[in-house]
Enzyme design. Structure first.
Site, PDB file in Angstrom:
ATOM      1  N   LYS A 180      -2.922  -4.095  -0.593  1.00  0.00           N
ATOM      2  CA  LYS A 180      -1.929  -4.959  -0.263  1.00  0.00           C
ATOM      3  C   LYS A 180      -1.612  -5.969  -1.288  1.00  0.00           C
ATOM      4  O   LYS A 180      -0.539  -6.212  -1.627  1.00  0.00           O
ATOM      5  CB  LYS A 180      -1.675  -5.788   1.317  1.00  0.00           C
TER       6      LYS A 180
HETATM    7  C1  LIG Z   1      -1.990  -1.013   4.487  1.00  0.00           C
HETATM    8  C2  LIG Z   1      -3.136  -0.156   4.029  1.00  0.00           C
HETATM    9  C3  LIG Z   1      -2.820   1.140   4.162  1.00  0.00           C
HETATM   10  C4  LIG Z   1      -1.762   1.983   4.378  1.00  0.00           C
HETATM   11  O1  LIG Z   1      -0.779   1.792   3.434  1.00  0.00           O
HETATM   12  P1  LIG Z   1       0.632   2.209   3.765  1.00  0.00           P
HETATM   13  O2  LIG Z   1       1.511   1.668   2.672  1.00  0.00           O
HETATM   14  O3  LIG Z   1       1.190   1.597   5.141  1.00  0.00           O
HETATM   15  O4  LIG Z   1       0.697   3.656   4.051  1.00  0.00           O
HETATM   16  C5  LIG Z   1      -4.170   2.092   3.666  1.00  0.00           C
HETATM   17  N1  LIG Z   1      -5.486   1.368   3.440  1.00  0.00           N
HETATM   18  C6  LIG Z   1      -5.687  -0.018   3.588  1.00  0.00           C
HETATM   19  C7  LIG Z   1      -6.722  -0.747   3.464  1.00  0.00           C
HETATM   20  C8  LIG Z   1      -4.347  -0.967   3.989  1.00  0.00           C
HETATM   21  O5  LIG Z   1      -4.561  -2.060   3.703  1.00  0.00           O
END
Ligand SMILES: *Cc1c(COP(=O)(O)O)cnc(C)c1O
Length: 494
Positions: free
Chosen positions: A113
Protein backbone atom coordinates in the site's frame (compact mmCIF):
# COMPACT_ATOMS: atom_id res chain seq x y z
CA UNK A 1 -6.07 14.41 -20.28
CA UNK A 2 -9.61 14.41 -18.92
CA UNK A 3 -11.50 11.87 -16.83
CA UNK A 4 -15.04 10.50 -16.72
CA UNK A 5 -17.15 8.05 -14.73
CA UNK A 6 -17.16 4.33 -15.61
CA UNK A 7 -20.99 4.49 -15.57
CA UNK A 8 -21.55 7.57 -17.70
CA UNK A 9 -21.56 8.10 -21.47
CA UNK A 10 -20.96 11.81 -21.10
CA UNK A 11 -17.67 13.13 -22.49
CA UNK A 12 -14.74 13.36 -20.09
CA UNK A 13 -14.48 16.77 -18.42
CA UNK A 14 -12.72 16.32 -15.08
CA UNK A 15 -9.06 17.19 -14.58
CA UNK A 16 -6.72 14.84 -12.70
CA UNK A 17 -6.63 17.27 -9.75
CA UNK A 18 -10.43 17.24 -9.59
CA UNK A 19 -10.70 13.45 -9.61
CA UNK A 20 -7.96 13.05 -7.00
CA UNK A 21 -9.73 15.53 -4.73
CA UNK A 22 -13.21 14.08 -5.32
CA UNK A 23 -12.37 10.34 -5.25
CA UNK A 24 -15.66 8.87 -6.46
CA UNK A 25 -17.82 10.13 -9.36
CA UNK A 26 -21.24 11.55 -8.44
CA UNK A 27 -23.11 8.68 -10.10
CA UNK A 28 -21.23 6.19 -7.90
CA UNK A 29 -18.87 5.15 -10.72
CA UNK A 30 -15.07 5.27 -10.67
CA UNK A 31 -13.04 7.83 -12.57
CA UNK A 32 -11.18 6.67 -15.68
CA UNK A 33 -9.09 8.57 -18.25
CA UNK A 34 -10.88 9.28 -21.54
CA UNK A 35 -8.18 7.39 -23.42
CA UNK A 36 -4.99 5.56 -22.52
CA UNK A 37 -1.66 7.19 -23.32
CA UNK A 38 1.02 4.94 -24.81
CA UNK A 39 4.76 4.46 -24.60
CA UNK A 40 6.80 4.01 -27.78
CA UNK A 41 9.48 1.32 -27.69
CA UNK A 42 12.10 4.10 -27.64
CA UNK A 43 10.46 5.83 -24.69
CA UNK A 44 10.37 2.56 -22.76
CA UNK A 45 14.02 1.93 -23.49
CA UNK A 46 14.97 5.41 -22.37
CA UNK A 47 13.25 4.71 -19.01
CA UNK A 48 15.65 1.83 -18.42
CA UNK A 49 18.42 4.27 -17.60
CA UNK A 50 16.30 6.18 -15.07
CA UNK A 51 15.93 5.77 -11.33
CA UNK A 52 12.58 4.67 -9.91
CA UNK A 53 11.45 8.22 -8.97
CA UNK A 54 12.19 9.44 -12.51
CA UNK A 55 10.38 6.45 -14.05
CA UNK A 56 7.44 7.27 -11.78
CA UNK A 57 7.36 10.95 -12.72
CA UNK A 58 7.48 10.11 -16.44
CA UNK A 59 4.63 7.60 -16.19
CA UNK A 60 2.48 9.89 -14.05
CA UNK A 61 3.06 12.85 -16.35
CA UNK A 62 1.19 10.96 -19.10
CA UNK A 63 -1.94 10.90 -16.94
CA UNK A 64 -1.69 13.96 -14.68
CA UNK A 65 -1.35 16.56 -17.43
CA UNK A 66 -2.51 19.40 -15.16
CA UNK A 67 0.60 18.81 -12.99
CA UNK A 68 3.95 20.00 -14.29
CA UNK A 69 6.72 17.43 -14.78
CA UNK A 70 8.79 19.35 -12.20
CA UNK A 71 5.99 19.02 -9.62
CA UNK A 72 5.66 15.30 -10.26
CA UNK A 73 9.39 14.72 -10.16
CA UNK A 74 9.75 16.59 -6.85
CA UNK A 75 6.88 14.57 -5.33
CA UNK A 76 8.19 11.24 -6.63
CA UNK A 77 11.70 11.96 -5.39
CA UNK A 78 10.36 12.66 -1.90
CA UNK A 79 7.90 9.75 -1.94
CA UNK A 80 10.33 7.08 -3.15
CA UNK A 81 13.39 8.38 -1.31
CA UNK A 82 15.97 5.74 -0.39
CA UNK A 83 15.52 6.52 3.30
CA UNK A 84 11.86 5.45 3.12
CA UNK A 85 12.33 2.64 0.62
CA UNK A 86 15.41 0.86 1.87
CA UNK A 87 16.82 -1.38 -0.86
CA UNK A 88 14.85 0.39 -3.61
CA UNK A 89 11.19 1.10 -4.31
CA UNK A 90 10.36 -2.02 -6.32
CA UNK A 91 13.35 -4.37 -6.67
CA UNK A 92 12.97 -7.43 -8.89
CA UNK A 93 14.45 -10.52 -7.24
CA UNK A 94 14.99 -13.89 -8.91
CA UNK A 95 13.28 -16.66 -6.90
CA UNK A 96 14.15 -19.59 -9.17
CA UNK A 97 14.41 -20.27 -12.92
CA UNK A 98 12.32 -17.59 -14.59
CA UNK A 99 10.14 -16.75 -11.56
CA UNK A 100 10.82 -13.23 -10.27
CA UNK A 101 9.51 -11.53 -7.16
CA UNK A 102 8.63 -7.85 -7.59
CA UNK A 103 9.09 -6.68 -4.00
CA UNK A 104 6.64 -3.88 -3.33
CA UNK A 105 7.12 -3.78 0.44
CA UNK A 106 10.33 -1.85 1.02
CA UNK A 107 8.43 1.26 2.14
CA UNK A 108 7.66 2.69 5.58
CA UNK A 109 4.96 0.16 6.58
CA UNK A 110 6.47 -2.94 4.93
CA UNK A 111 3.47 -3.56 2.65
CA UNK A 112 2.61 -2.64 -0.93
CA UNK A 113 0.00 0.00 0.00
CA UNK A 114 3.01 2.29 0.53
CA UNK A 115 3.69 2.33 -3.22
CA UNK A 116 0.54 4.42 -3.71
CA UNK A 117 0.05 5.99 -0.29
CA UNK A 118 3.47 7.61 -0.22
CA UNK A 119 2.74 9.61 -3.37
CA UNK A 120 -1.04 10.15 -3.41
CA UNK A 121 -1.18 12.52 -0.39
CA UNK A 122 1.33 14.79 -2.14
CA UNK A 123 -0.80 14.71 -5.29
CA UNK A 124 -3.87 15.58 -3.19
CA UNK A 125 -2.09 18.45 -1.48
CA UNK A 126 -1.28 19.94 -4.91
CA UNK A 127 -4.82 19.18 -6.15
CA UNK A 128 -6.22 21.45 -3.43
CA UNK A 129 -4.12 24.34 -4.71
CA UNK A 130 -4.94 23.58 -8.36
CA UNK A 131 -8.70 23.50 -7.72
CA UNK A 132 -8.67 26.71 -5.64
CA UNK A 133 -9.60 24.88 -2.42
CA UNK A 134 -8.62 26.96 0.58
CA UNK A 135 -9.71 24.59 3.32
CA UNK A 136 -7.66 21.77 4.84
CA UNK A 137 -8.63 18.19 3.90
CA UNK A 138 -9.45 15.99 6.89
CA UNK A 139 -8.94 12.35 5.90
CA UNK A 140 -10.97 9.86 7.94
CA UNK A 141 -10.00 6.19 7.76
CA UNK A 142 -11.57 3.12 9.32
CA UNK A 143 -9.07 0.28 9.28
CA UNK A 144 -8.82 -3.39 10.08
CA UNK A 145 -5.06 -2.89 10.35
CA UNK A 146 -2.81 -2.39 7.36
CA UNK A 147 -4.43 0.45 5.43
CA UNK A 148 -4.61 2.68 8.51
CA UNK A 149 -0.90 2.51 9.17
CA UNK A 150 0.01 3.01 5.50
CA UNK A 151 -2.32 6.03 5.30
CA UNK A 152 -0.86 7.53 8.51
CA UNK A 153 2.66 7.23 7.12
CA UNK A 154 1.59 8.62 3.75
CA UNK A 155 -0.24 11.70 5.04
CA UNK A 156 2.18 12.39 7.88
CA UNK A 157 3.41 16.00 7.70
CA UNK A 158 1.87 16.61 4.26
CA UNK A 159 0.76 20.20 3.79
CA UNK A 160 -2.99 21.12 3.87
CA UNK A 161 -4.05 17.69 5.06
CA UNK A 162 -4.85 16.10 8.41
CA UNK A 163 -5.64 12.46 9.03
CA UNK A 164 -7.58 10.59 11.71
CA UNK A 165 -7.65 6.79 11.85
CA UNK A 166 -10.17 4.65 13.75
CA UNK A 167 -9.52 0.98 14.47
CA UNK A 168 -11.43 -1.68 16.43
CA UNK A 169 -9.66 -2.01 19.78
CA UNK A 170 -9.74 -5.82 19.75
CA UNK A 171 -9.94 -6.25 15.98
CA UNK A 172 -6.32 -5.71 14.94
CA UNK A 173 -3.17 -7.67 15.73
CA UNK A 174 -0.79 -6.65 18.51
CA UNK A 175 1.82 -5.62 15.94
CA UNK A 176 -0.69 -3.54 13.99
CA UNK A 177 -1.89 -1.82 17.18
CA UNK A 178 1.67 -0.94 18.17
CA UNK A 179 2.41 0.35 14.68
CA UNK A 180 -0.51 2.78 14.86
CA UNK A 181 -0.21 3.78 18.53
CA UNK A 182 3.45 4.77 18.04
CA UNK A 183 2.75 6.86 14.91
CA UNK A 184 4.55 10.21 14.72
CA UNK A 185 3.70 13.39 12.78
CA UNK A 186 2.19 16.82 13.38
CA UNK A 187 -1.08 16.23 11.51
CA UNK A 188 -2.08 12.71 12.57
CA UNK A 189 -4.51 11.25 15.09
CA UNK A 190 -5.33 7.66 15.99
CA UNK A 191 -8.33 6.49 17.99
CA UNK A 192 -9.40 2.98 18.99
CA UNK A 193 -13.11 2.25 19.25
CA UNK A 194 -14.99 -0.30 21.33
CA UNK A 195 -16.54 -2.40 18.57
CA UNK A 196 -15.53 -4.35 15.49
CA UNK A 197 -14.28 -3.21 12.07
CA UNK A 198 -17.82 -2.82 10.71
CA UNK A 199 -18.67 -0.50 13.62
CA UNK A 200 -15.63 1.63 12.81
CA UNK A 201 -16.45 1.69 9.09
CA UNK A 202 -20.12 2.49 9.65
CA UNK A 203 -19.14 5.22 12.11
CA UNK A 204 -16.93 6.85 9.50
CA UNK A 205 -19.66 6.55 6.84
CA UNK A 206 -22.20 8.22 9.14
CA UNK A 207 -19.79 11.08 9.84
CA UNK A 208 -19.10 11.52 6.10
CA UNK A 209 -22.84 11.80 5.41
CA UNK A 210 -23.68 14.14 8.32
CA UNK A 211 -24.48 17.66 7.02
CA UNK A 212 -24.18 19.21 10.47
CA UNK A 213 -20.66 17.78 10.86
CA UNK A 214 -19.71 19.12 7.43
CA UNK A 215 -20.92 22.57 8.47
CA UNK A 216 -18.93 22.47 11.73
CA UNK A 217 -15.83 21.46 9.79
CA UNK A 218 -16.38 24.18 7.23
CA UNK A 219 -16.53 26.83 9.96
CA UNK A 220 -13.12 25.67 11.12
CA UNK A 221 -11.69 25.65 7.58
CA UNK A 222 -11.84 21.89 6.97
CA UNK A 223 -13.61 19.44 4.67
CA UNK A 224 -13.78 15.65 4.70
CA UNK A 225 -11.85 13.55 2.21
CA UNK A 226 -11.05 9.85 1.94
CA UNK A 227 -7.96 7.78 1.20
CA UNK A 228 -9.98 5.14 -0.59
CA UNK A 229 -8.27 2.55 -2.78
CA UNK A 230 -10.58 3.38 -5.70
CA UNK A 231 -9.16 6.90 -5.96
CA UNK A 232 -7.34 7.39 -9.27
CA UNK A 233 -4.51 8.96 -7.27
CA UNK A 234 -3.85 5.57 -5.72
CA UNK A 235 -4.18 3.58 -8.92
CA UNK A 236 -1.99 5.60 -11.32
CA UNK A 237 1.21 5.21 -9.23
CA UNK A 238 0.78 1.42 -9.37
CA UNK A 239 1.28 1.36 -13.15
CA UNK A 240 4.85 2.51 -12.58
CA UNK A 241 6.26 -0.67 -11.06
CA UNK A 242 5.17 -2.80 -14.03
CA UNK A 243 7.01 -0.42 -16.35
CA UNK A 244 9.93 -0.56 -13.93
CA UNK A 245 9.90 -4.37 -13.82
CA UNK A 246 10.14 -4.51 -17.62
CA UNK A 247 13.10 -2.10 -17.52
CA UNK A 248 14.81 -4.23 -14.89
CA UNK A 249 14.25 -7.41 -16.93
CA UNK A 250 15.81 -5.65 -19.94
CA UNK A 251 18.68 -4.23 -17.91
CA UNK A 252 19.57 -7.64 -16.52
CA UNK A 253 19.30 -9.31 -19.92
CA UNK A 254 16.45 -11.59 -18.80
CA UNK A 255 14.16 -10.17 -21.50
CA UNK A 256 14.93 -8.81 -24.96
CA UNK A 257 13.28 -5.63 -26.23
CA UNK A 258 9.61 -6.29 -26.89
CA UNK A 259 9.72 -9.84 -25.49
CA UNK A 260 6.70 -10.73 -23.36
CA UNK A 261 6.61 -11.51 -19.66
CA UNK A 262 3.65 -12.64 -17.54
CA UNK A 263 2.56 -11.23 -14.20
CA UNK A 264 0.86 -12.91 -11.25
CA UNK A 265 -0.81 -10.68 -8.64
CA UNK A 266 -2.23 -11.58 -5.22
CA UNK A 267 -5.53 -9.78 -5.58
CA UNK A 268 -8.15 -8.29 -3.27
CA UNK A 269 -9.73 -5.13 -4.59
CA UNK A 270 -8.40 -5.74 -8.16
CA UNK A 271 -6.42 -2.47 -8.01
CA UNK A 272 -2.93 -3.88 -8.29
CA UNK A 273 -3.67 -6.27 -11.15
CA UNK A 274 -5.71 -3.63 -12.99
CA UNK A 275 -2.63 -1.41 -12.95
CA UNK A 276 -0.81 -4.25 -14.79
CA UNK A 277 -3.58 -4.23 -17.42
CA UNK A 278 -3.14 -0.47 -17.90
CA UNK A 279 0.63 -0.92 -18.27
CA UNK A 280 0.00 -3.55 -20.94
CA UNK A 281 -2.47 -1.33 -22.80
CA UNK A 282 0.14 1.46 -22.69
CA UNK A 283 2.68 -0.70 -24.50
CA UNK A 284 4.58 -2.64 -21.83
CA UNK A 285 4.98 -6.15 -23.32
CA UNK A 286 3.00 -8.00 -20.66
CA UNK A 287 1.69 -11.35 -21.87
CA UNK A 288 -0.85 -12.97 -19.57
CA UNK A 289 -2.08 -11.72 -16.18
CA UNK A 290 -2.76 -14.27 -13.45
CA UNK A 291 -5.18 -13.20 -10.76
CA UNK A 292 -4.35 -15.05 -7.53
CA UNK A 293 -6.93 -15.34 -4.74
CA UNK A 294 -7.08 -17.11 -1.38
CA UNK A 295 -10.09 -19.17 -0.22
CA UNK A 296 -12.24 -16.12 -0.89
CA UNK A 297 -12.13 -17.06 -4.57
CA UNK A 298 -14.89 -14.88 -6.01
CA UNK A 299 -12.52 -13.53 -8.70
CA UNK A 300 -11.36 -17.02 -9.72
CA UNK A 301 -14.99 -17.96 -10.32
CA UNK A 302 -15.66 -14.74 -12.20
CA UNK A 303 -12.69 -15.12 -14.53
CA UNK A 304 -13.65 -18.71 -15.28
CA UNK A 305 -17.43 -18.36 -15.68
CA UNK A 306 -18.22 -14.67 -16.22
CA UNK A 307 -20.51 -14.64 -13.17
CA UNK A 308 -19.63 -12.47 -10.18
CA UNK A 309 -21.63 -13.70 -7.21
CA UNK A 310 -21.04 -12.26 -3.77
CA UNK A 311 -23.75 -14.42 -2.17
CA UNK A 312 -21.25 -16.79 -0.60
CA UNK A 313 -19.45 -17.57 2.61
CA UNK A 314 -16.71 -15.23 3.79
CA UNK A 315 -13.49 -16.78 5.16
CA UNK A 316 -10.81 -15.33 7.43
CA UNK A 317 -7.44 -16.46 6.07
CA UNK A 318 -3.74 -15.96 6.80
CA UNK A 319 -3.63 -13.53 3.86
CA UNK A 320 -6.17 -11.06 5.36
CA UNK A 321 -5.56 -8.23 2.88
CA UNK A 322 -7.24 -10.42 0.26
CA UNK A 323 -10.24 -11.38 2.40
CA UNK A 324 -12.68 -9.44 0.28
CA UNK A 325 -16.01 -10.09 -1.46
CA UNK A 326 -16.34 -6.82 -3.37
CA UNK A 327 -13.47 -6.12 -5.75
CA UNK A 328 -14.29 -2.49 -6.50
CA UNK A 329 -11.64 -1.90 -9.13
CA UNK A 330 -13.00 -4.69 -11.34
CA UNK A 331 -15.51 -2.05 -12.43
CA UNK A 332 -12.73 -0.25 -14.28
CA UNK A 333 -11.85 -3.40 -16.26
CA UNK A 334 -15.54 -3.87 -17.14
CA UNK A 335 -15.62 -0.30 -18.40
CA UNK A 336 -12.60 -0.75 -20.68
CA UNK A 337 -13.92 -4.09 -21.94
CA UNK A 338 -17.69 -3.59 -22.20
CA UNK A 339 -18.24 0.19 -22.10
CA UNK A 340 -20.14 2.44 -19.69
CA UNK A 341 -23.70 1.30 -20.43
CA UNK A 342 -23.11 -2.37 -19.64
CA UNK A 343 -20.88 -1.48 -16.69
CA UNK A 344 -23.67 0.59 -15.16
CA UNK A 345 -26.12 -2.31 -15.64
CA UNK A 346 -23.72 -4.87 -14.08
CA UNK A 347 -23.07 -2.62 -11.08
CA UNK A 348 -26.80 -2.05 -10.67
CA UNK A 349 -27.41 -5.82 -10.63
CA UNK A 350 -24.60 -6.30 -8.12
CA UNK A 351 -26.15 -3.72 -5.81
CA UNK A 352 -29.67 -5.14 -6.13
CA UNK A 353 -29.00 -8.89 -6.17
CA UNK A 354 -25.33 -9.31 -5.25
CA UNK A 355 -24.67 -10.99 -8.61
CA UNK A 356 -24.14 -10.22 -12.30
CA UNK A 357 -23.01 -12.14 -15.40
CA UNK A 358 -21.11 -10.52 -18.23
CA UNK A 359 -21.99 -11.43 -21.83
CA UNK A 360 -19.96 -13.99 -23.80
CA UNK A 361 -18.09 -11.40 -25.86
CA UNK A 362 -16.96 -9.50 -22.76
CA UNK A 363 -15.86 -12.72 -21.02
CA UNK A 364 -13.84 -13.78 -24.05
CA UNK A 365 -12.04 -10.44 -24.15
CA UNK A 366 -11.26 -10.64 -20.43
CA UNK A 367 -10.01 -14.24 -20.67
CA UNK A 368 -7.59 -13.27 -23.44
CA UNK A 369 -5.71 -11.27 -20.82
CA UNK A 370 -6.55 -12.81 -17.44
CA UNK A 371 -6.74 -16.21 -15.74
CA UNK A 372 -7.88 -16.83 -12.18
CA UNK A 373 -6.35 -19.30 -9.72
CA UNK A 374 -6.83 -19.66 -5.98
CA UNK A 375 -4.68 -21.10 -3.21
CA UNK A 376 -6.10 -22.67 -0.04
CA UNK A 377 -4.59 -22.26 3.45
CA UNK A 378 -2.66 -25.54 3.40
CA UNK A 379 -1.04 -24.82 0.05
CA UNK A 380 -0.20 -21.28 1.17
CA UNK A 381 1.75 -22.61 4.17
CA UNK A 382 3.36 -25.38 2.08
CA UNK A 383 4.46 -22.85 -0.53
CA UNK A 384 6.13 -20.65 2.11
CA UNK A 385 7.92 -23.73 3.45
CA UNK A 386 9.02 -25.07 0.06
CA UNK A 387 10.06 -21.73 -1.39
CA UNK A 388 12.27 -21.17 1.62
CA UNK A 389 13.71 -24.71 1.82
CA UNK A 390 14.33 -25.14 -1.92
CA UNK A 391 15.29 -21.65 -3.03
CA UNK A 392 16.11 -19.74 0.18
CA UNK A 393 13.41 -17.17 -0.60
CA UNK A 394 11.21 -16.07 2.29
CA UNK A 395 7.71 -15.16 1.08
CA UNK A 396 4.87 -13.66 3.08
CA UNK A 397 1.41 -15.27 3.04
CA UNK A 398 0.01 -13.07 0.23
CA UNK A 399 3.08 -13.59 -1.93
CA UNK A 400 2.83 -17.35 -1.33
CA UNK A 401 -0.75 -17.37 -2.61
CA UNK A 402 0.57 -15.84 -5.84
CA UNK A 403 3.60 -18.14 -6.16
CA UNK A 404 1.33 -21.17 -5.90
CA UNK A 405 -1.13 -19.71 -8.43
CA UNK A 406 1.69 -18.92 -10.86
CA UNK A 407 2.93 -22.52 -10.64
CA UNK A 408 -0.55 -23.88 -11.24
CA UNK A 409 -0.87 -21.67 -14.31
CA UNK A 410 2.47 -22.78 -15.75
CA UNK A 411 1.66 -26.45 -15.11
CA UNK A 412 -1.72 -26.13 -16.76
CA UNK A 413 -0.63 -24.12 -19.81
CA UNK A 414 3.08 -24.80 -20.31
CA UNK A 415 3.51 -21.04 -20.81
CA UNK A 416 7.22 -20.58 -20.07
CA UNK A 417 7.64 -16.81 -20.44
CA UNK A 418 9.31 -15.00 -17.50
CA UNK A 419 6.87 -14.70 -14.60
CA UNK A 420 6.85 -11.55 -12.47
CA UNK A 421 5.11 -12.24 -9.16
CA UNK A 422 4.00 -9.29 -7.08
CA UNK A 423 5.29 -9.63 -3.52
CA UNK A 424 2.91 -7.42 -1.55
CA UNK A 425 4.15 -7.67 2.03
CA UNK A 426 7.33 -8.29 3.94
CA UNK A 427 7.32 -11.77 5.53
CA UNK A 428 7.77 -9.94 8.86
CA UNK A 429 4.42 -8.23 8.46
CA UNK A 430 2.84 -11.66 8.94
CA UNK A 431 5.67 -13.17 10.97
CA UNK A 432 3.35 -15.36 13.04
CA UNK A 433 2.12 -17.47 10.14
CA UNK A 434 5.37 -17.32 8.20
CA UNK A 435 7.31 -18.64 11.22
CA UNK A 436 4.77 -21.41 11.64
CA UNK A 437 4.98 -22.37 7.96
CA UNK A 438 8.79 -22.37 7.91
CA UNK A 439 9.40 -24.24 11.19
CA UNK A 440 6.17 -26.16 11.81
CA UNK A 441 6.16 -24.69 15.33
CA UNK A 442 4.21 -21.91 17.05
CA UNK A 443 6.14 -18.75 17.94
CA UNK A 444 6.25 -17.71 21.63
CA UNK A 445 3.96 -14.77 20.92
CA UNK A 446 2.91 -12.61 18.00
CA UNK A 447 5.51 -9.97 18.83
CA UNK A 448 8.25 -12.52 19.59
CA UNK A 449 7.58 -14.09 16.19
CA UNK A 450 9.55 -11.31 14.50
CA UNK A 451 12.75 -11.98 16.43
CA UNK A 452 12.27 -15.73 16.21
CA UNK A 453 11.76 -15.61 12.44
CA UNK A 454 14.85 -13.45 12.11
CA UNK A 455 16.95 -15.92 14.13
CA UNK A 456 15.72 -19.02 12.30
CA UNK A 457 16.10 -17.61 8.77
CA UNK A 458 19.06 -15.32 9.42
CA UNK A 459 17.26 -12.42 7.72
CA UNK A 460 16.79 -8.89 8.99
CA UNK A 461 13.59 -7.38 10.38
CA UNK A 462 12.78 -4.38 8.13
CA UNK A 463 13.12 -1.00 9.82
CA UNK A 464 9.36 -0.22 10.00
CA UNK A 465 8.83 -3.30 12.18
CA UNK A 466 11.97 -3.44 14.30
CA UNK A 467 12.00 -2.30 17.91
CA UNK A 468 8.23 -1.79 17.91
CA UNK A 469 7.86 -2.71 21.57
CA UNK A 470 10.26 0.00 22.73
CA UNK A 471 8.83 2.90 20.71
CA UNK A 472 6.99 5.73 22.42
CA UNK A 473 3.22 5.30 22.45
CA UNK A 474 1.59 8.54 21.26
CA UNK A 475 -2.05 7.48 21.02
CA UNK A 476 -3.98 5.67 23.72
CA UNK A 477 -7.55 6.95 23.31
CA UNK A 478 -10.34 4.39 23.22
CA UNK A 479 -13.88 5.64 22.66
CA UNK A 480 -17.36 4.16 22.24
CA UNK A 481 -18.55 3.98 18.64
CA UNK A 482 -21.16 6.61 19.48
CA UNK A 483 -18.37 9.05 20.41
CA UNK A 484 -16.49 8.99 17.09
CA UNK A 485 -17.95 12.28 15.82
CA UNK A 486 -17.09 13.96 19.11
CA UNK A 487 -13.52 12.70 18.84
CA UNK A 488 -13.24 14.17 15.33
CA UNK A 489 -14.50 17.59 16.49
CA UNK A 490 -12.15 17.57 19.46
CA UNK A 491 -9.26 16.84 17.12
CA UNK A 492 -9.92 19.95 15.04
CA UNK A 493 -10.97 21.90 18.12
CA UNK A 494 -14.47 22.62 16.85
C1 LIG B 1 -4.08 -4.57 -0.29
C2 LIG B 1 -3.23 -5.78 -0.39
C3 LIG B 1 -3.41 -6.75 -1.41
C4 LIG B 1 -4.52 -6.65 -2.43
O1 LIG B 1 -4.32 -5.61 -3.35
P1 LIG B 1 -5.52 -5.10 -4.27
O2 LIG B 1 -5.01 -3.90 -4.97
O3 LIG B 1 -6.63 -4.77 -3.30
O4 LIG B 1 -5.87 -6.21 -5.18
C5 LIG B 1 -2.56 -7.84 -1.44
N1 LIG B 1 -1.60 -8.00 -0.51
C6 LIG B 1 -1.39 -7.12 0.48
C7 LIG B 1 -0.32 -7.38 1.49
C8 LIG B 1 -2.19 -5.97 0.58
O5 LIG B 1 -1.98 -5.11 1.58
Amino acid sequence: MFYKSTRSSEPAKFSAAQVIKQGLAEDGGLFVPASLPTFSADELQALCKDTYPVRAAKVLSKFLTDYTYEELLADCQEAYDEKSFVGGAAPLVNVHDNFYSLELWHGPTAAFKDMALQIMPRLLSRALVKTGEERTALILVATSGDTGKAALEGYRDVDRVKIMVFYPVDGVSHVQKLQMATQTGSNVNVCAIRGNFDDAQNGVKVIFGDAEMAEKLNEKGYFFSSANSINWGRLAPQIVYYVSAYCDLLNSGKCKVGENFNVCVPTGNFGNIFAAYLAKEMGVPIGHMICASNTNNILTDFLRTGTYDRNREFYLTMSPSMDILISSNLERLLYFTAGSEKTAAYMDALKKNGVYSVDADTLEKIQKNFSGYFTNEDDTAKTIHETYEKYGYLADTHTAVAIHAAKAYVEETGDSRPMVIDSTASPYKFANNVYRAVTGKDPSSELEALDELSRVTNTEIPYPLSGLATRKVNFEAVVDRTEMAKAVLEYIQA
